[in-house]
Design an enzyme around this catalytic site. Sequence first.
Site, PDB file in Angstrom:
ATOM      1  N   ASP A 147       0.869  -1.172   0.000  1.00  0.00           N
ATOM      2  CA  ASP A 147       0.000   0.000   0.000  1.00  0.00           C
ATOM      3  C   ASP A 147       0.910   1.227   0.000  1.00  0.00           C
ATOM      4  OD1 ASP A 147      -2.144  -1.692   0.264  1.00  0.00           O
ATOM      5  OD2 ASP A 147      -2.788  -0.929   2.210  1.00  0.00           O
ATOM      6  N   HIS A 162       5.031  -7.449   0.234  1.00  0.00           N
ATOM      7  CA  HIS A 162       4.665  -8.733  -0.346  1.00  0.00           C
ATOM      8  C   HIS A 162       5.325  -8.917  -1.711  1.00  0.00           C
ATOM      9  CE1 HIS A 162       1.358  -9.657   2.620  1.00  0.00           C
ATOM     10  NE2 HIS A 162       1.611  -8.371   2.866  1.00  0.00           N
ATOM     11  N   SER A 185       8.457   4.442   4.637  1.00  0.00           N
ATOM     12  CA  SER A 185       9.688   4.328   3.871  1.00  0.00           C
ATOM     13  C   SER A 185       9.358   4.093   2.406  1.00  0.00           C
ATOM     14  CB  SER A 185      10.575   3.216   4.423  1.00  0.00           C
ATOM     15  OG  SER A 185      11.910   3.398   3.996  1.00  0.00           O
TER      16      SER A 185
END
Length: 283
Positions: free
Chosen positions: A88, A145, A249
Amino acid sequence: MFERLKVLQQYLLPKQALTHLAGRIASANAGSMTTRLIRWFVKRYGVDMTEAADADIASYKSFNDFFTRPLRLGTRPLAPADFICPVDGAISQFGVIDDHRILQAKGHSFTIAALVGGDRALAAHFRHGGFANLYLSPKDYHRLHMPCDGILTRMIHVPGALFSVNPVTARGVPNLFARNERVVCIFESPDHGPFAMILVGATIVGSIATTWHGVVNSKRTKNPSEWTYPDHRIRLKQGEEMGRFMLGSTIVMLFQQGSIAFNDEWTPERPVRLGEMMGNRAT
């Protein structure tokens, strides 16, 4: 002028000390104080707790537990695509690598070799390839992921600075992603060849962890460290968790030439979500 002042502040801040302090606070089990901190953070940044596997703020023993919270099953379905978005966040930049240079922001670029810690032979795998820089803000889900199936072959921890990686800093600090601390993960895809996932540290990012190693940068040494995996025992499927950040980050992904055609709907600064289509195999 405002952006220039924000960038200048990045050079003046005691970034290492602030990051160390934030790491201690984030890992502390401070009972009601931890709950108040999490509640303030949720309100300040608009965190959507309805997507969390555990929506009860008081159930988290530390801020780190809250920050790396898992999502409820089914909240991020995987698109039927060769490559899915691994996080995300928001798109900083993406596209084709110009020979060996990656676009950071208008007027700024950096070399593949600098990004991966100076290994020119490794960098050569990605010349003229594809790249995507994705920024995770504090409100975002912070587990990372896999964009496609991959076999881990190598991991490199590259020490560096701890500038913020927000869009303002990306526009103002040259070589930002190639000068900050980072963890370079090299995978081999049976269908798409080699690709890299570079987890870039930042101010107040307490740690960078991978699922196979745990926290990679706990000692914050001044010298690079490297691990190789010749037995190919670490095999991760598309959509499977591979790592996580503590606080916001950036992740940079590199793909070899001719392996990916990016989603036509992607544009710089566009919000993205884990599981959406990032691209398909180039034809």
